[in-house]
Design a protein around this motif. Structure first.
Motif, mmCIF file in Angstrom:
data_model
loop_
_atom_site.group_PDB
_atom_site.id
_atom_site.type_symbol
_atom_site.label_atom_id
_atom_site.label_comp_id
_atom_site.label_asym_id
_atom_site.label_seq_id
_atom_site.Cartn_x
_atom_site.Cartn_y
_atom_site.Cartn_z
ATOM 1 N N ASP A 164 0.081 -2.797 1.073
ATOM 2 C CA ASP A 164 0.272 -2.120 -0.213
ATOM 3 C C ASP A 164 1.676 -2.371 -0.762
ATOM 4 O O ASP A 164 1.864 -2.575 -1.966
ATOM 5 C CB ASP A 164 0.040 -0.616 -0.054
ATOM 6 N N ASP B 89 -7.156 -0.301 -0.995
ATOM 7 C CA ASP B 89 -6.898 1.112 -0.711
ATOM 8 C C ASP B 89 -8.172 1.907 -0.434
ATOM 9 O O ASP B 89 -8.112 2.974 0.179
ATOM 10 C CB ASP B 89 -6.132 1.749 -1.876
ATOM 11 N N LYS C 6 -4.913 -4.482 -4.666
ATOM 12 C CA LYS C 6 -4.403 -3.263 -4.028
ATOM 13 C C LYS C 6 -5.408 -2.121 -4.171
ATOM 14 O O LYS C 6 -5.654 -1.382 -3.217
ATOM 15 C CB LYS C 6 -3.061 -2.869 -4.647
#
Length: 673
Positions: A117, A269, A265
């Motif tokens: 991240d 996630d 990202k």
């Protein structure tokens, strides 16, 4: 090689050698003025007269200095010493990611996502500034003692508007992490960096790179032609959704990869979410033609590769070989006395196979349609795309998201790529923007403790040092956003002013101004801060000075001025005809107003002194495309004159700036393009 007792630029004392590269050597040094450790990259002596190498060195300094991000190594200073260019960077006391993986593999999957991240956040900023790294690999990613990621080495990075973006028939970057289009000498885009990020993610999960070989050529060919080895075959505990992030990022065709680092990202996630446990394997929509592979000058063929190629050229062509085998077969059949029976049986079998195949094709036509990917699309466009594919829109659910803009699609349920029958219901999850959180009070606490607390909440933290006679060294004097204010942490940077202890007595009352022309604005700001000067910034277009670099200064270089004096610098906005930016930067200075020294009673005077202990209370309000005048933009206390540079986004017209000092409006004006 520089001697360890050498004082570079009359400021940086070389302590040790950190690394030696093909272009530059990196040293651990001490800044004798600020008394801190720094990393100094110095162009090698034998390359001093190589224009291309020096240009690449300068490009790295420029590219990195423009990228202010907590996960990118900061450039603190640039200069030359006896004609030798050098660049001063923050010192990251920790291993690179390659060493970290080697020592800690296998990593916990949550740790993998935490590290990835940070890398994606930094690359997203670089791509936002149209800078492509082109050499992303674990060796260029450092970790500090707190486990924070720092991306380094923008030595071969390029801006998308530079002519050097297309390096036809040349190789830049490291072959283990290089995209297929780079090995072919094709156009390098943001998706090339995303491919490298996919390989890094693969290595974080498995501990190894996907492709190895005896020569760079063999590795490059595998990247161009072979599918990425299955992670789940090696470790079934890895969720398919997480492997799909790798597969999509490393798709051979750039069109099948993520459009942006933010999109990758967002997908990463949620890859461990229970709702994605039954996700199917990602299948790309495009195929690359591998009929012709170009070996670029950056690679060298091994002797065994050449021998193999010569041997293959001596063999018969596939068509000739097939023709010979076909002829030999029919000669053998006709030599048999029952050859006509064999021919009849063969004909019947062929007819039966054709009937079966045709019938099978009719019976096994695809029974479903793939759910389209509408991630990051506006709700209306997403619904239209789904309905065009033959599905029905179901429920629409709102959810906070730090990576997807308000009103755009976070995900669909069922997920994109799943095969469903036409007419089935598709639910949409729409972003309601980032969640709001109250800023905690960290004043008068230890900086490390305060920074950790804010970063865990999602804030980016910047440290500014300041002398203080009242606050102990290492503790926070003030915070740029007042405690209790509700903000979006993922979109907010908080500056903590940290005490350096009591100010030393000035050695000199007068300062001889250094020539700041052709320095970056950040370098000039650091210089002004170091010598206690107030910097006034003016921006002008220039056809001759690069954007962000200083054109001129007043007073002139060499002038002796007192500490606290104002120095005005003119900063280049680049050529006017190329200016397409809708952002406007408004620069202004808020004067510190000391409390009035009037004769008052002891109790009243004590109360006022306590009230003014923090300095002037300054509140800044702005109105532009992204901000409302009803919300506080910055809230802080000052004990000296302070300059501000506030960016305004003015796509749709004019804006407004209002500055309040101790409850009194001291600036209220219209801002236009």
């Amino acid at each position: 090689m520089i001697d360890k007792v050498y004082l570079l630029g009359e400021r940086y004392r070389i302590i040790d050698t950190l690394g030696e590269g093909g272009m530059a050597n990196v040293y651990l040094a001490e800044d004798i003025i600020l008394q801190r450790k720094v990393a100094v990259k110095v162009l090698r002596l034998d390359l001093q007269k190589e224009p291309q190498i020096e240009e690449r060195f300068q490009r790295e300094a420029l590219a990195t200095s423009e990228l202010s991000h907590p996960n990118i190594v900061s450039v603190l200073d640039v200069g030359t010493d006896q004609g030798l260019p050098y660049m001063v960077m923050e010192y990251v006391d920790g291993p690179d990611l390659k060493e970290y993986i080697g020592e800690n593999s296998p990593l916990d999957l949550h740790e993998v996502i935490r590290i990835m991240d940070q890398i994606l956040s930094a690359v997203a900023l670089a791509h936002k500034h149209n800078v492509i790294h082109r050499d992303l690999k674990p060796q260029n990613i450092l970790l500090d003692r707190r486990g924070n990621v720092k991306i380094a080495d923008f030595g071969i990075a390029v801006a998308l508007n530079q002519s050097s973006i297309t390096q036809t028939n040349s190789v830049m970057g490291s072959v283990h992490y290089m995209s297929p289009e780079q090995t072919r000498g094709g156009l390098v885009t943001k998706q090339s960096d995303i491919y490298s990020l996919g390989i890094i993610l693969y290595e974080l999960i498995t501990g190894k790179v996907p492709f190895n070989g005896e020569t760079p050529v063999s590795i490059a060919l595998k990247h161009a032609q072979e599918p990425i080895p299955s992670i789940r075959k090696k470790d079934p505990k890895v969720p398919q959704a997480l492997e799909n992030v790798v597969l999509r990022a490393t798709a051979k065709d750039p069109r099948d990869r993520y459009a942006t680092a933010q999109e990758m990202k967002a997908d990463l996630d949620t890859s461990l979410d229970f709702s994605r446990k039954d996700e199917e394997v990602f299948v790309p929509n495009h195929r690359i033609n591998d009929d012709e592979t170009i070996i670029l000058p950056g690679f060298k063929k091994a002797d065994n590769d050449v021998t193999k190629q010569n041997t293959e050229q001596e063999k018969s062509s596939p068509k000739e070989t097939a023709k010979e085998q076909h002829h030999d077969f029919w000669q053998g059949v006709r030599a048999h006395k029952w050859w006509f029976i064999f021919m009849g049986i063969a004909a019947v079998l062929i007819v039966l196979i054709m009937i079966f195949a045709l019938g099978g094709n009719q019976d096994h036509q695809p029974a479903g349609v793939r759910v389209p990917d509408v991630t990051n699309l506006a709700e209306g466009k997403a619904k239209a795309k789904i309905e065009d594919a033959g599905f029905t829109i179901g429920n629409t659910v709102k959810r906070h998201s730090d990576s997807v803009a308000v009103g755009k699609v976070i995900e669909t349920k069922p997920a994109a790529g799943e095969m469903l029958k036409k007419g089935q219901v598709i639910d949409l999850v729409i972003s309601s923007g980032a969640g709001m959180i109250k800023v905690p009070d960290v004043e008068n606490t230890d900086y490390e403790e305060a920074a950790t607390k804010l970063e865990e909440l999602g804030f980016d933290v910047i440290r500014e040092n300041q002398y203080s006679n009242d606050i102990d060294e290492g503790k926070v004097i003030s915070q740029s956003i007042a405690a209790g204010v509700e903000v979006k942490p993922k979109q907010t940077t908080i500056t903590l002013v940290v005490s350096q202890g009591k100010a030393p007595k000035p050695k000199k009352n007068l300062i001889k101004l250094k020539d700041l022309k052709n320095y970056s604005l950040k370098s000039a700001q650091d210089y002004a801060k170091e010598y206690g000067l107030t910097l006034q910034i003016i921006q002008e277009y220039s056809d001759h000075v690069e954007k962000g670099m200083i054109i001129s200064m007043r007073p002139d270089a060499g002038t002796r001025v007192k500490r606290g004096s104002t120095v005005t610098v003119v900063v280049s906005k680049g050529p006017k005809e190329d200016a397409k930016d809708t952002n406007v930067t408004k620069t202004f200075t808020v004067d510190y107003q000391a409390p009035a020294d009037e004769t008052q009673g002891d109790n009243h005077r004590e109360a006022e002194e306590k009230e003014n202990a923090k300095g002037n209370h300054v509140q800044i309000y702005i109105r532009d495309d992204d901000h409302s005048l009803g919300n506080i933009y910055r809230d802080l206390y000052i004990k000296r004159d302070m300059s501000f540079s506030i960016p305004f986004s003015l796509k749709d017209g004019s804006g407004q700036l209002r500055v309040v000092r101790d409850g009194e409006t001291i600036l209220n004006e219209k801002v236009t393009k």
